[in-house]
Design an enzyme around this catalytic site. Sequence first.
Site, PDB file in Angstrom:
ATOM      1  N   LYS A 129      50.925  39.560  62.800  1.00 52.78           N
ATOM      2  CA  LYS A 129      51.549  40.586  63.655  1.00 52.78           C
ATOM      3  C   LYS A 129      52.052  41.750  62.773  1.00 52.78           C
ATOM      4  CE  LYS A 129      52.477  36.948  66.909  1.00 52.78           C
ATOM      5  NZ  LYS A 129      53.304  36.366  67.961  1.00 52.78           N
ATOM      6  N   SER A 149      54.074  28.820  69.110  1.00 56.74           N
ATOM      7  CA  SER A 149      55.071  27.990  68.420  1.00 56.74           C
ATOM      8  C   SER A 149      54.471  26.796  67.675  1.00 56.74           C
ATOM      9  CB  SER A 149      56.156  27.524  69.399  1.00 56.74           C
ATOM     10  OG  SER A 149      56.875  28.643  69.884  1.00 56.74           O
ATOM     11  N   ASN A 186      48.146  34.823  62.401  1.00 60.18           N
ATOM     12  CA  ASN A 186      48.329  36.140  63.010  1.00 60.18           C
ATOM     13  C   ASN A 186      49.663  36.671  62.497  1.00 60.18           C
ATOM     14  OD1 ASN A 186      48.707  38.354  64.611  1.00 60.18           O
ATOM     15  ND2 ASN A 186      48.956  37.216  66.537  1.00 60.18           N
ATOM     16  N   GLY A 237      56.382  32.539  70.071  1.00 57.49           N
ATOM     17  CA  GLY A 237      57.595  32.980  69.377  1.00 57.49           C
ATOM     18  C   GLY A 237      58.886  32.437  69.968  1.00 57.49           C
ATOM     19  N   HIS A 276      45.553  39.878  72.811  1.00 57.56           N
ATOM     20  CA  HIS A 276      46.793  39.122  72.590  1.00 57.56           C
ATOM     21  C   HIS A 276      47.836  39.537  73.634  1.00 57.56           C
ATOM     22  CE1 HIS A 276      50.472  37.674  70.763  1.00 57.56           C
ATOM     23  NE2 HIS A 276      49.721  36.861  70.051  1.00 57.56           N
ATOM     24  N   GLU A 324      50.854  40.183  73.449  1.00 58.41           N
ATOM     25  CA  GLU A 324      51.727  41.301  73.046  1.00 58.41           C
ATOM     26  C   GLU A 324      51.019  42.633  73.248  1.00 58.41           C
ATOM     27  OE1 GLU A 324      52.624  39.743  69.169  1.00 58.41           O
ATOM     28  OE2 GLU A 324      53.786  38.141  70.102  1.00 58.41           O
ATOM     29  N   GLU A 373      46.958  30.873  74.769  1.00 63.65           N
ATOM     30  CA  GLU A 373      48.324  31.071  74.299  1.00 63.65           C
ATOM     31  C   GLU A 373      49.241  31.307  75.493  1.00 63.65           C
ATOM     32  OE1 GLU A 373      48.407  32.520  69.971  1.00 63.65           O
ATOM     33  OE2 GLU A 373      48.133  34.272  71.212  1.00 63.65           O
TER      34      GLU A 373
HETATM   35  P1  PGA Z   1      53.903  32.063  67.342  1.00 60.66           P
HETATM   36  O1  PGA Z   1      52.832  33.167  67.747  1.00 60.66           O
HETATM   37  O2  PGA Z   1      53.184  31.022  66.524  1.00 60.66           O
HETATM   38  O3  PGA Z   1      54.943  32.815  66.557  1.00 60.66           O
HETATM   39  O4  PGA Z   1      54.448  31.489  68.609  1.00 60.66           O
HETATM   40  C1  PGA Z   1      51.518  32.808  68.109  1.00 60.66           C
HETATM   41  C2  PGA Z   1      50.718  34.030  68.462  1.00 60.66           C
HETATM   42  O5  PGA Z   1      51.270  34.952  69.050  1.00 60.66           O
HETATM   43  O6  PGA Z   1      49.509  34.101  68.156  1.00 60.66           O
END
Ligand code: PGA
Length: 251
Positions: A11, A210, A9, A171, A95, A97, A165
């Site tokens: 982003k 992460s 992903n 992140g 997601h 976000e 998640e």
């Molecule tokens: P990350 O993001 O691996 O940077 O923690 C995962 C995601 O948001 O799908």
Amino acid sequence: MQTKLFVANWKMHKTVKEALNFLNDFIPAVEKIKDREIGIAPTFICLESVGKAIKNTNIKLCAQNAFYEKKGAYTGEISPVMLKDLNVEYVIIGHSERRKYFNETDEIVNRKIKSCIEEYLKVIFCIGETLEERQSNKTFDVLKRQIEKGVEDIINPDYIVIAYEPVWAIGTGIVATESQIEEAHGFIKERLKNLYGERAQAIRILYGGSVTPENIYSIMNTENVDGVLVGGASLDPVKFSKIVKYEEQIN
Ligand code: PGA
């Protein structure tokens, strides 16, 4: 045994040029892999060029979002019909976000999932609790609500993949422990079984938050983990190929 799924992903990262540079290194690094699925979700504006670059490879084109209407006066939105036209196979929906910064509710997520399935797009449906919810013992209530509302009125789960998640792990560099992942995935599996009976067996459950080359091996060896959704570490072709080939690092 389910086919494992590894999805990048990206982003809001990478220009078209940067995306193509990534693929120059990444495609040869994973070209021999046949026993698992690999997906890349670039930004919308990179979809066409990434799609062309990965044509005839073992990498699948994924999108990060879709609107629920097929067309119309919705400035700035992209529909599942348009994604299908570019040979997108998977769409990430819900997601955290999107839920947090763009106010996506369970109801909106549900409409988006339905609309994608109508176009025969597979959906990576994201769920997960915030730190506050975990600390106040609401994790399972939240997961239950998100699942039940997200798939409301969806009779056929064949096009659905779940991504668990935990918001506090995204992140942040804080990865959920094996027992936290196992417990959450087990709970999700049970809920899906309640909703879909035996058909739920076919629904894969990914972990996200992460994920790195350092922790992928233990994550993949956790019960009921059928793959991963990777943000930060997927931006680097070396790191993401190590994640996809996680067993090779052990020797
Ligand atoms: P990350 O993001 O691996 O940077 O923690 C995962 C995601 O948001 O799908």
